[in-house]
Design a protein around this motif. Structure first.
Motif, mmCIF file in Angstrom:
data_model
loop_
_atom_site.group_PDB
_atom_site.id
_atom_site.type_symbol
_atom_site.label_atom_id
_atom_site.label_comp_id
_atom_site.label_asym_id
_atom_site.label_seq_id
_atom_site.Cartn_x
_atom_site.Cartn_y
_atom_site.Cartn_z
ATOM 1 N N ARG A 648 0.861 -1.186 0.000
ATOM 2 C CA ARG A 648 0.000 0.000 0.000
ATOM 3 C C ARG A 648 0.894 1.232 0.000
ATOM 4 O O ARG A 648 1.836 1.334 0.798
ATOM 5 C CB ARG A 648 -0.906 0.001 1.235
ATOM 6 N N ASP A 734 -6.981 3.621 -2.621
ATOM 7 C CA ASP A 734 -6.816 2.644 -1.543
ATOM 8 C C ASP A 734 -8.005 2.668 -0.596
ATOM 9 O O ASP A 734 -8.471 1.611 -0.128
ATOM 10 C CB ASP A 734 -5.526 2.928 -0.765
ATOM 11 N N ASP A 738 -10.305 -0.564 0.074
ATOM 12 C CA ASP A 738 -10.368 -1.089 1.441
ATOM 13 C C ASP A 738 -11.808 -1.135 1.944
ATOM 14 O O ASP A 738 -12.221 -2.096 2.626
ATOM 15 C CB ASP A 738 -9.507 -0.221 2.366
#
Length: 812
Positions: A648, A734, A738
């Motif tokens: 990440r 991200d 997520d």
């Protein structure tokens, strides 16, 4: 350590050849680095005396000499040397003599043969030679002048003892006792069993009763100090030719008779000494540690500033000598010197070690005292020097003043015979061990116990290297000969170590990075302080106490500076595309680190892998348009290195990187490194044509792997659904993925972003500050076939989750 073989054989002359002697010394630990003859081969060169000299009738710079070469008749020889004169004795090459080829001749040129010839109409029946013509030295200022008592007609090789070999030994620091011809002869005697012929040291009877007051104020500096006054010496006397010759063959040039004698005894017995001009000493001598700020002008012309860590010899007024290293200019002997003081002392090795290097020079004396000089022989050396001084320069000697304050305590070292056999790797008897100790002159007693016979050995005064049992075991096999070791295969049990599957080998990582197109580079761990300050943001780096270069003064806390320097070096050589990496250690302050076998208190030493990419993203080719490497190219390389783990990337700042084009890298919420483009300020400061992309990763995180887990093949078919979600610009890629993965749906298996859309001027559905991100969703039920109802229910649940968490909505 260089010396002539003939000098060694005066002390110990074993019946072996020169090459066998060299092999013996090498196999005993005293490596013979070079063997070379004193003089090249030549023949029919004899001692001749010039009887008459006449000017050449047809040449202003030539003379016709009438020379007695021992043939019964005088020879006519034409000579142009400026120092030719009646009565001198010089080397004469007879007709038919063969001399070494000239310096400017080809390497394979044949030797030069002397023939009967004529020079400007005058017959010449030979040639008078200089040292350079015989290849004895580089002196070509005139003829080589021989001693007045040289026998006319004697072969010059015999007269000058030219059939000799120079040995050059490469001695390790523990062999201080071998830094003299006598010390090496003592070793040869022990190795061969041939008797050692030590010259007798007869005490001279004092003719005067003069003494110089000497006060030793520091027993931790000087353990023993011996000295003697000699009056009425003639310092303008000539050093004997044999002494000059031996010094030259030890690599030491002749200076003056007193200096030559001191150097000669040092090479002979390993005891450095110093000779003061007595009349230049004010009052008495004081042996002490220096005081901060004191200065001394040395014999080499340098003036040094001293401190409390440097030992000195001073008189009542000033410092006169660096203890054990070099004398001072103020009390140096000269042609006007008539009275001298000879000093020989034992300086503690710890008090001399490293001092000369502080002042950027080394000396033969300091080299020996650092390794340990025999403290028991100072008086004998004074006697030896005194006798030579009187023989060469005359004079009257006074009594020897000998002060013994603190000498090394040589504790007995125990050696178990059984242990010696085990370490050496072959059977060794107690009788063999006792024989070795006797041959080496080591006093010992023997006792028997549960472990067999034990030798309690007391090291002699000249052996500073015998401190533990292994030192004595080494002496045993060294004297017995390494050639006696049997050729046996290892018998140790081999237990292969199985590498854990949860850890990737560093060499596998190197191969992986190389497979991505990077070349490995290896750099120093000490770097420029500028790199640490600018590229690592480290204002207080760990400094190197003794840097090999002034600019390499600190230990690196980042690998980036080294890689930038590699890039600059490659660009200076016109490299169009540079991709390099390094696996290395960095050094950071950490008070929590304690001393250990592989660590130093207060310093954390971690391994990292760093890389740099500059220039084209791919080598020039016809199938792809050329473009420069960018952040995302290197990001892909990092993801390949970390696979199968998912990395990440979070936007962040770094001292070395562009504030808008750099990111921190996380794996499972653990920080593993960073990646980014070099900051424009440093691109300009380091004069780079374009900014490279750099990354640095913790090696331990790269090596860590998850153990493989068995997962059965799915029995049901997966279903893919695509969703276009309108999100605020503040929601990152991200964050969206997520949130989707965290949705409470048991059917969701994977999520992948495949499109980002943002109209230039907004659209019907997208307001300002919004964008559309489209994702693939993989759905599967492992127990039953999915129906449309289940799929719609799962999608509704997922959309509701991301809507409540991020405020996104479905694009129609």
């Amino acid at each position: 350590m260089q010396f002539p073989e003939s000098w060694l054989r005066e002390f110990c002359n074993p019946p072996i050849t020169t090459q066998e002697l060299a092999d013996l010394l090498t196999m005993s630990g005293m490596e013979v680095e070079e063997l070379r003859p004193v003089a090249p081969p030549f023949r029919q060169v004899v001692v001749a005396e010039v009887k008459a000299v006449e000017r050449h009738p047809n040449a202003d710079r030539l003379n016709v000499c009438h020379v007695d070469a021992g043939t019964g008749t005088l020879l006519n020889i034409v000579c142009g040397a400026p120092n030719v004169a009646v009565g001198i004795k010089v080397p004469c090459a007879m007709v038919g003599a063969v001399l070494p080829a000239a310096d400017d001749a080809a390497p394979d040129a044949p030797p030069f043969e002397i023939k009967l010839g004529q020079l400007r109409g005058v017959e010449s029946q030979g040639m008078l030679c200089s040292a350079r013509e015989l290849k004895l030295s580089e002196d070509h200022g005139g003829l080589l002048l021989l001693a007045p008592d040289a026998p006319v007609g004697e072969d010059i090789r015999k007269h000058l003892r030219l059939d000799d070999t120079l040995f050059t030994l490469k001695l390790t620091p523990n062999l201080g006792h071998a830094l003299s011809v006598f010390g090496i002869a003592r070793e040869v005697a022990a190795l061969t069993g041939v008797p050692l012929l030590a010259p007798p040291h007869q005490a001279m009877v004092p003719a005067i009763d003069d003494r110089l007051p000497v006060k030793v104020e520091a027993a931790d500096l000087c353990g023993r100090f011996s000295g003697r006054i000699v009056r009425g010496v003639n310092t303008q006397a000539k050093t004997p030719a044999w002494m000059v010759d031996r010094l030259a063959r030890c690599g030491q040039r002749s200076v003056s008779p007193l200096v030559d004698i001191s150097n000669y005894v040092m090479f002979e017995f390993g005891q450095p000494s110093h000779i003061f001009d007595l009349d230049k000493i004010d009052g008495g001598l004081h042996v002490r540690w220096a005081r901060a700020g004191e200065t001394l002008k040395l014999l080499n012309g340098n003036t040094v500033t001293l401190d409390e860590q440097v030992g000195i010899i001073a008189d009542d007024e000033a410092v006169e000598s660096l203890a054990g290293i070099m004398g001072g200019d103020a009390t140096a002997v000269s042609d006007e010197t008539r009275n001298i003081y000879i000093e020989a002392a034992f300086w503690w090795p710890e008090a001399v070690a490293g001092r000369s290097r502080r002042f950027n020079f080394t000396t033969d004396a300091g080299h020996r005292f650092e390794r340990g000089v025999d403290p028991a022989r100072t008086v004998q050396m004074i006697e030896r020097i005194s006798r030579l001084v009187v023989e060469v320069c005359g004079g009257e000697v006074g009594p020897i003043d000998d002060q013994t304050l603190s000498l090394p305590e040589r504790a007995a070292v125990d050696m178990r015979v059984a242990r010696a056999a085990k370490v050496i790797g072959m059977p060794v008897s107690a009788e063999q061990c006792r024989s070795v100790m006797n041959r080496l002159g080591l006093q010992f007693t023997a006792s028997s116990g549960e472990q067999g016979e034990v030798l309690h050995v007391t090291p002699p005064s000249w052996r500073f290297d015998l401190q533990i049992e292994e030192d004595l075991i080494e002496e045993v096999i060294r004297v017995l000969g390494f050639s006696t070791l049997p050729d046996t295969a290892p018998q140790a049990a081999l237990m292969p170590l199985v590498r854990s599957e949860s850890r990737r080998d560093v060499h596998a990582l190197r191969r992986a990075v190389a497979g991505l197109g990077y070349l490995e580079t290896i750099n120093f761990s000490f770097v420029e302080a500028r790199w640490e300050n600018e590229l690592a943001g480290n204002a207080d780096p760990i400094r190197v106490l003794n840097p090999i270069a002034s600019q390499l003064a600190v230990m690196r806390s980042s690998l980036l500076g080294s890689l930038v320097q590699v890039l600059r070096t490659n660009l200076a050589r016109k490299a169009p595309r540079v991709r390099v990496f390094e696996v290395g250690r960095v050094y950071e302050r950490d008070a929590a680190v304690i001393d250990g076998p592989t660590q130093v208190a207060g310093i954390r030493q971690t391994m990292r892998l760093a890389g740099l990419a500059h220039g084209l993203a791919a080598a020039e080719q016809w199938g792809e348009r050329s473009r420069g490497v960018d952040f995302f190219d290197v990001k892909g390389d990092i993801e390949a290195l970390l696979a199968p783990k998912r990395a990440r990337f979070v936007a962040a700042s770094h001292p070395a990187l562009h504030p808008g084009r750099s990111a921190r890298i996380y794996v499972d919420d653990r920080f593993v490194g960073f990646v980014g483009e070099l900051h424009p300020r440093w691109r300009q400061g380091y004069e780079l044509p374009s900014a490279p992309v750099l990354f640095e990763l913790e090696l331990a995180e790269l090596q860590a792997l998850d153990l493989p887990r068995f997962v059965p093949l799915p029995r049901q078919q997966s279903i893919r659904r695509d969703l276009a979600l309108i999100t605020p610009d503040s929601v990152s890629h991200d964050e969206l993925l997520d949130a989707l993965r965290a949705a409470p749906s048991p059917l969701l298996r994977s999520v992948q972003l495949f499109d980002v859309y943002k109209p230039a001027a907004g659209g019907a559905e997208l307001a300002a500050g919004e964008r559309s991100m489209a994702v693939h969703l993989e759905l599967r039920d492992d127990n039953a076939t999915l129906t449309e109802d289940k799929i719609e229910a799962a999608l509704t649940l997922i959309l509701e989750h991301v809507r409540s968490r991020l405020g996104v909505r479905l694009r129609s």
